[in-house]
Design a protein around this motif. Structure first.
Motif, PDB file in Angstrom:
ATOM      1  N   PRO A 151     -11.339   4.985 -19.183  1.00 18.77           N
ATOM      2  CA  PRO A 151     -11.002   3.988 -18.161  1.00 18.77           C
ATOM      3  C   PRO A 151     -12.015   2.849 -18.208  1.00 18.77           C
ATOM      4  CG  PRO A 151     -10.945   6.197 -17.243  1.00 18.77           C
ATOM      5  CD  PRO A 151     -11.548   6.314 -18.609  1.00 18.77           C
ATOM      6  N   GLU A 152     -11.542   1.624 -17.968  1.00 17.57           N
ATOM      7  CA  GLU A 152     -12.415   0.454 -18.010  1.00 17.57           C
ATOM      8  C   GLU A 152     -12.254  -0.359 -16.739  1.00 17.57           C
ATOM      9  OE1 GLU A 152     -11.950  -1.924 -21.487  1.00 17.57           O
ATOM     10  OE2 GLU A 152     -12.246  -0.253 -22.845  1.00 17.57           O
ATOM     11  N   ALA A 153     -13.362  -0.922 -16.273  1.00 14.16           N
ATOM     12  CA  ALA A 153     -13.353  -1.759 -15.077  1.00 14.16           C
ATOM     13  C   ALA A 153     -13.681  -3.194 -15.456  1.00 14.16           C
ATOM     14  CB  ALA A 153     -14.370  -1.241 -14.064  1.00 14.16           C
ATOM     15  N   THR A 154     -12.976  -4.136 -14.814  1.00 14.51           N
ATOM     16  CA  THR A 154     -13.187  -5.557 -15.048  1.00 14.51           C
ATOM     17  C   THR A 154     -13.269  -6.272 -13.706  1.00 14.51           C
ATOM     18  OG1 THR A 154     -11.853  -5.415 -17.066  1.00 14.51           O
ATOM     19  CG2 THR A 154     -12.243  -7.607 -16.186  1.00 14.51           C
ATOM     20  N   ILE A 155     -14.242  -7.158 -13.564  1.00 16.66           N
ATOM     21  CA  ILE A 155     -14.346  -7.968 -12.353  1.00 16.66           C
ATOM     22  C   ILE A 155     -13.313  -9.082 -12.444  1.00 16.66           C
ATOM     23  CG2 ILE A 155     -15.814  -9.487 -10.982  1.00 16.66           C
ATOM     24  CD1 ILE A 155     -18.226  -7.909 -12.098  1.00 16.66           C
ATOM     25  N   VAL A 156     -12.419  -9.128 -11.464  1.00 18.58           N
ATOM     26  CA  VAL A 156     -11.359 -10.125 -11.446  1.00 18.58           C
ATOM     27  C   VAL A 156     -11.780 -11.341 -10.636  1.00 18.58           C
ATOM     28  CG1 VAL A 156      -8.975 -10.559 -10.738  1.00 18.58           C
ATOM     29  CG2 VAL A 156      -9.591  -8.350 -11.716  1.00 18.58           C
ATOM     30  N   ASP A 157     -12.421 -11.104  -9.473  1.00 21.54           N
ATOM     31  CA  ASP A 157     -12.787 -12.197  -8.583  1.00 21.54           C
ATOM     32  C   ASP A 157     -13.953 -11.752  -7.707  1.00 21.54           C
ATOM     33  OD1 ASP A 157     -12.593 -14.701  -7.337  1.00 21.54           O
ATOM     34  OD2 ASP A 157     -11.177 -13.977  -5.832  1.00 21.54           O
ATOM     35  N   VAL A 158     -14.794 -12.709  -7.313  1.00 23.39           N
ATOM     36  CA  VAL A 158     -15.891 -12.439  -6.380  1.00 23.39           C
ATOM     37  C   VAL A 158     -15.888 -13.554  -5.337  1.00 23.39           C
ATOM     38  CG1 VAL A 158     -18.386 -12.182  -6.079  1.00 23.39           C
ATOM     39  CG2 VAL A 158     -17.288 -11.303  -8.143  1.00 23.39           C
ATOM     40  N   ASP A 159     -15.853 -13.176  -4.074  1.00 22.93           N
ATOM     41  CA  ASP A 159     -15.870 -14.136  -2.973  1.00 22.93           C
ATOM     42  C   ASP A 159     -17.081 -13.878  -2.090  1.00 22.93           C
ATOM     43  OD1 ASP A 159     -13.422 -15.430  -3.600  1.00 22.93           O
ATOM     44  OD2 ASP A 159     -12.324 -13.752  -2.717  1.00 22.93           O
ATOM     45  N   LEU A 160     -17.643 -14.951  -1.542  1.00 28.73           N
ATOM     46  CA  LEU A 160     -18.728 -14.837  -0.570  1.00 28.73           C
ATOM     47  C   LEU A 160     -18.109 -14.444   0.758  1.00 28.73           C
ATOM     48  CD1 LEU A 160     -21.724 -15.217   0.128  1.00 28.73           C
ATOM     49  CD2 LEU A 160     -21.189 -17.596   0.660  1.00 28.73           C
ATOM     50  N   LYS A 161     -18.484 -13.279   1.240  1.00 34.96           N
ATOM     51  CA  LYS A 161     -17.912 -12.766   2.487  1.00 34.96           C
ATOM     52  C   LYS A 161     -18.799 -13.106   3.682  1.00 34.96           C
ATOM     53  CE  LYS A 161     -16.069  -8.450   4.333  1.00 34.96           C
ATOM     54  NZ  LYS A 161     -15.900  -7.031   4.082  1.00 34.96           N
ATOM     55  N   GLY A 162     -20.106 -13.104   3.461  1.00 33.97           N
ATOM     56  CA  GLY A 162     -21.016 -13.398   4.567  1.00 33.97           C
ATOM     57  C   GLY A 162     -22.415 -13.713   4.071  1.00 33.97           C
ATOM     58  N   PHE A 163     -23.173 -14.403   4.925  1.00 32.46           N
ATOM     59  CA  PHE A 163     -24.534 -14.793   4.597  1.00 32.46           C
ATOM     60  C   PHE A 163     -25.338 -14.730   5.885  1.00 32.46           C
ATOM     61  CE2 PHE A 163     -27.366 -16.805   1.651  1.00 32.46           C
ATOM     62  CZ  PHE A 163     -28.263 -17.502   2.434  1.00 32.46           C
ATOM     63  N   GLY A 164     -26.415 -13.970   5.890  1.00 34.15           N
ATOM     64  CA  GLY A 164     -27.205 -13.841   7.105  1.00 34.15           C
ATOM     65  C   GLY A 164     -28.656 -13.587   6.805  1.00 34.15           C
ATOM     66  N   LEU A 165     -29.406 -13.254   7.842  1.00 34.86           N
ATOM     67  CA  LEU A 165     -30.837 -13.016   7.683  1.00 34.86           C
ATOM     68  C   LEU A 165     -31.148 -11.788   6.837  1.00 34.86           C
ATOM     69  CD1 LEU A 165     -32.021 -13.838  11.309  1.00 34.86           C
ATOM     70  CD2 LEU A 165     -32.190 -15.276   9.260  1.00 34.86           C
ATOM     71  N   ASP A 166     -30.229 -10.820   6.825  1.00 32.27           N
ATOM     72  CA  ASP A 166     -30.478  -9.592   6.068  1.00 32.27           C
ATOM     73  C   ASP A 166     -30.026  -9.682   4.615  1.00 32.27           C
ATOM     74  OD1 ASP A 166     -27.880  -9.750   6.922  1.00 32.27           O
ATOM     75  OD2 ASP A 166     -27.630  -7.599   7.173  1.00 32.27           O
ATOM     76  N   GLY A 167     -29.300 -10.717   4.242  1.00 29.93           N
ATOM     77  CA  GLY A 167     -28.868 -10.868   2.861  1.00 29.93           C
ATOM     78  C   GLY A 167     -27.488 -11.482   2.768  1.00 29.93           C
ATOM     79  N   ILE A 168     -26.888 -11.345   1.599  1.00 31.18           N
ATOM     80  CA  ILE A 168     -25.547 -11.871   1.391  1.00 31.18           C
ATOM     81  C   ILE A 168     -24.575 -10.711   1.186  1.00 31.18           C
ATOM     82  CG2 ILE A 168     -26.319 -14.061   0.407  1.00 31.18           C
ATOM     83  CD1 ILE A 168     -25.632 -12.975  -2.355  1.00 31.18           C
ATOM     84  N   THR A 169     -23.327 -10.946   1.554  1.00 31.25           N
ATOM     85  CA  THR A 169     -22.285  -9.953   1.367  1.00 31.25           C
ATOM     86  C   THR A 169     -21.196 -10.586   0.514  1.00 31.25           C
ATOM     87  OG1 THR A 169     -22.756  -8.993   3.525  1.00 31.25           O
ATOM     88  CG2 THR A 169     -20.653  -8.416   2.514  1.00 31.25           C
ATOM     89  N   LEU A 170     -20.866  -9.919  -0.579  1.00 35.01           N
ATOM     90  CA  LEU A 170     -19.832 -10.389  -1.487  1.00 35.01           C
ATOM     91  C   LEU A 170     -18.660  -9.418  -1.472  1.00 35.01           C
ATOM     92  CD1 LEU A 170     -22.161 -11.180  -4.521  1.00 35.01           C
ATOM     93  CD2 LEU A 170     -21.299 -12.807  -2.839  1.00 35.01           C
ATOM     94  N   LEU A 171     -17.479  -9.922  -1.730  1.00 33.30           N
ATOM     95  CA  LEU A 171     -16.301  -9.077  -1.884  1.00 33.30           C
ATOM     96  C   LEU A 171     -15.828  -9.244  -3.317  1.00 33.30           C
ATOM     97  CD1 LEU A 171     -14.228  -7.176  -0.652  1.00 33.30           C
ATOM     98  CD2 LEU A 171     -12.864  -9.178  -0.060  1.00 33.30           C
TER      99      LEU A 171
END
Length: 123
Positions: free
Chosen positions: A21-41
């Protein structure tokens, strides 16, 4: 070579040549940005080359750049990879600011010192 060694070699060769089985990143979106770091989807496409579904209990991941860890975590949800198809997974990735800042500092210092990311001296 005896029969047992031949059997071992045969099985080892077949396993080494099995499709995986192989995994490929299709898309990355910025979900949030705050004092504790960034959250990506991240939207990940996982292909299953087998004619049967593959149940997955937990997936562990590590996001690296230039051999430095930027984020890591697990996907705790039970998932089943569809047989002979691609399964889409939505993965939330959280990266602390200190990790991305250390990564940036590392790369900035390389260029200040006149070196590229492979350590070669720049002209």
């Amino acid at each position: 070579m005896n029969l047992i060694e031949q059997a071992k070699n045969y099985v080892a060769e077949k396993v080494a040549n099995m499709p995986m089985p192989e995994a490929t990143i299709v898309d990355v979106d910025l979900k949030g940005f705050g004092l504790d770091g960034i959250t990506l989807l991240a939207e990940i496409s996982v292909s299953n080359p087998y004619s049967v579904p593959i149940p997955i209990g937990e997936i562990a991941y590590v996001v690296k750049s230039a051999d430095r860890e930027l984020a890591s975590g697990t996907i705790p949800d039970l998932v089943s990879l569809k047989a002979d198809e691609k399964t889409m997974l939505d993965v939330t990735v959280q990266a602390a600011h200190h990790r991305s800042a250390a990564h940036r500092k590392h790369h900035d210092s390389d260029f200040v010192q006149g070196r590229d990311k492979w350590g070669r001296t720049l002209p």
